[in-house]
Design a protein around this motif. Structure first.
Motif, short mmCIF file in Angstrom:
data_model
loop_
_atom_site.label_atom_id
_atom_site.label_comp_id
_atom_site.label_asym_id
_atom_site.label_seq_id
_atom_site.Cartn_x
_atom_site.Cartn_y
_atom_site.Cartn_z
N LEU A 132 0.82 -1.20 0.00
CA LEU A 132 0.00 0.00 0.00
C LEU A 132 0.86 1.25 0.00
N TYR A 133 2.10 1.12 0.44
CA TYR A 133 3.06 2.22 0.30
C TYR A 133 3.52 2.31 -1.16
N THR A 134 3.84 1.17 -1.74
CA THR A 134 4.37 1.14 -3.11
C THR A 134 3.35 1.54 -4.15
N VAL A 135 2.14 1.00 -4.04
CA VAL A 135 1.14 1.17 -5.10
C VAL A 135 0.67 2.61 -5.23
N ALA A 136 0.76 3.39 -4.15
CA ALA A 136 0.27 4.77 -4.19
C ALA A 136 1.02 5.64 -5.19
N ALA A 137 2.22 5.23 -5.56
CA ALA A 137 3.02 6.00 -6.52
C ALA A 137 2.75 5.59 -7.96
N LEU A 138 1.96 4.52 -8.16
CA LEU A 138 1.71 4.00 -9.50
C LEU A 138 0.40 4.54 -10.06
N ASP A 139 0.33 4.69 -11.35
CA ASP A 139 -0.85 5.26 -11.98
C ASP A 139 -2.03 4.29 -11.98
N GLY A 140 -3.13 4.71 -11.36
CA GLY A 140 -4.41 4.03 -11.52
C GLY A 140 -4.55 2.66 -10.91
N GLN A 141 -3.68 2.25 -9.99
CA GLN A 141 -3.74 0.90 -9.45
C GLN A 141 -4.17 0.83 -7.98
N THR A 142 -4.25 1.97 -7.31
CA THR A 142 -4.48 1.95 -5.87
C THR A 142 -5.85 1.42 -5.50
N ARG A 143 -6.89 1.86 -6.20
CA ARG A 143 -8.24 1.40 -5.84
C ARG A 143 -8.34 -0.12 -5.92
N GLU A 144 -7.88 -0.69 -7.01
CA GLU A 144 -7.96 -2.14 -7.17
C GLU A 144 -7.18 -2.86 -6.08
N HIS A 145 -6.00 -2.34 -5.74
CA HIS A 145 -5.19 -3.02 -4.74
C HIS A 145 -5.79 -2.90 -3.35
N ILE A 146 -6.38 -1.76 -3.03
CA ILE A 146 -7.09 -1.62 -1.76
C ILE A 146 -8.19 -2.67 -1.66
N MET A 147 -8.93 -2.84 -2.74
CA MET A 147 -10.02 -3.82 -2.74
C MET A 147 -9.48 -5.24 -2.54
N GLU A 148 -8.38 -5.57 -3.19
CA GLU A 148 -7.79 -6.89 -3.04
C GLU A 148 -7.35 -7.14 -1.59
N CYS A 149 -6.67 -6.17 -1.02
CA CYS A 149 -6.20 -6.32 0.37
C CYS A 149 -7.37 -6.42 1.34
N LEU A 150 -8.38 -5.60 1.11
CA LEU A 150 -9.54 -5.58 2.01
C LEU A 150 -10.28 -6.92 1.99
N LEU A 151 -10.45 -7.49 0.81
CA LEU A 151 -11.18 -8.75 0.72
C LEU A 151 -10.45 -9.91 1.37
N GLU A 152 -9.14 -9.76 1.61
CA GLU A 152 -8.39 -10.81 2.30
C GLU A 152 -8.74 -10.89 3.78
N VAL A 153 -9.16 -9.78 4.37
CA VAL A 153 -9.28 -9.73 5.84
C VAL A 153 -10.65 -9.29 6.35
#
Length: 220
Positions: A132-153
C-alpha cells in the motif's frame, strides 16, 4: 507519545511488499479505471447493510533529506492534524472497526496519534501492507489493490467501518474512482464513502459507485 499497543500488527504484511513484482509489471499497460462507475448502492434496501470506507491520507511529515522516504516521521503539525481528524471522525460516528494501512513510519505514527483521541481505535484489528506504500506511486492501481487487500481480511458481520491509511497520489485517485467525482486529499484529510450492500465482496467491484458523504479536513 503513547503507542497503540492494542493494534494487531500483522508482521508478514509489515515486512514484505505484497505483490510488488505484479504491480510494477503492470504500470505501462494498465490505464486508470474511469471515474464514472455504473452501479449505485447509495440507497437502503431489504437485506442490505450500510458499509463505510474511510480513505485517510497520512498526517504532515518532516522533509528530512537525510532520511529515506519510507522512514519519514510526522511533524508537530502532523500530530495536531491526526488528533483533529480523529476528533472529527469520532464526532460523526465513523469509528473504524478494521484498519488497513501502508507500513511507512508516518502512517503508523498518524494512527498512534489518533489513538490518543479515539481510545477504541487501539483495540481494532490493523493490517500493515508494504504494497500500500508502493502502489500509491503508481498510476491508476491503488483502488484495485485496496479492494484486493480488504477482501483478504474483511468480515461481513463484524466490519461495518473500514479505514485505509496511505499516501497520495494513489489515495486521491482511489477516492475519486470509488465515488465517481474528483476528490482532493490534503495531509490527514479523510474521504468518507458509504454503500448499502449484502456483502463486502458485492460492493468491492469496479462497477460500483460509492456515495461520497464528506471530505474531512483538519483546520491545522
Amino acid at each position: 507519545m503513547r503507542s497503540c499497543s492494542g493494534f494487531v500488527r500483522n508482521p508478514s504484511h509489515a515486512l514484505s511488499v505484497k505483490g510488488a513484482n505484479r504491480l510494477v509489471a503492470r504500470v505501462a499497460s494498465a490505464p486508470a479505471p474511469p471515474l464514472q462507475q455504473t452501479t449505485s448502492y447509495s440507497n437502503p434496501s431489504e437485506g442490505k447493510t450500510l458499509r463505510r470506507l474511510i480513505l485517510l491520507r497520512h498526517a504532515d511529515s518532516d522533509q528530512n533529506s537525510g532520511v529515506r522516504d519510507h522512514d519519514r516521521q510526522i511533524s508537530e503539525t502532523g500530530r495536531k492534524q491526526a488528533s483533529q481528524v480523529a476528533q472529527l471522525l469520532k464526532s460523526k460516528g465513523w469509528t473504524p472497526d478494521l484498519v488497513l494501512a501502508s507500513n511507512s513510519k508516518r502512517t503508523k505514527q498518524t494512527l498512534d496519534e489518533m489513538c490518543e483521541v479515539m481510545d477504541e481505535l487501539g483495540d481494532v484489528d490493523a493490517h500493515y501492507y508494504g504494497s500500500l506504500y508502493t502502489v500509491a506511486a503508481l498510476d491508476g492501481q491503488t483502488r484495485e489493490h485496496i479492494m484486493e487487500c480488504l477482501l483478504e481480511v474483511v468480515d461481513d458481520v463484524r466490519n461495518k467501518v473500514v479505514m485505509c491509511v496511505g499516501h497520495n497520489k494513489g489515495w486521491e485517485e482511489a477516492a475519486s474512482q470509488f465515488s465517481g467525482t474528483a476528490v482532493k486529499l490534503k495531509t490527514a484529510s479523510a474521504a468518507l464513502l458509504q454503500c448499502y450492500s449484502a456483502s463486502w465482496k458485492e460492493v468491492l467491484q469496479d462497477s460500483v459507485q460509492w456515495q461520497l458523504v464528506e471530505v474531512l479536513v483538519p483546520a491545522v
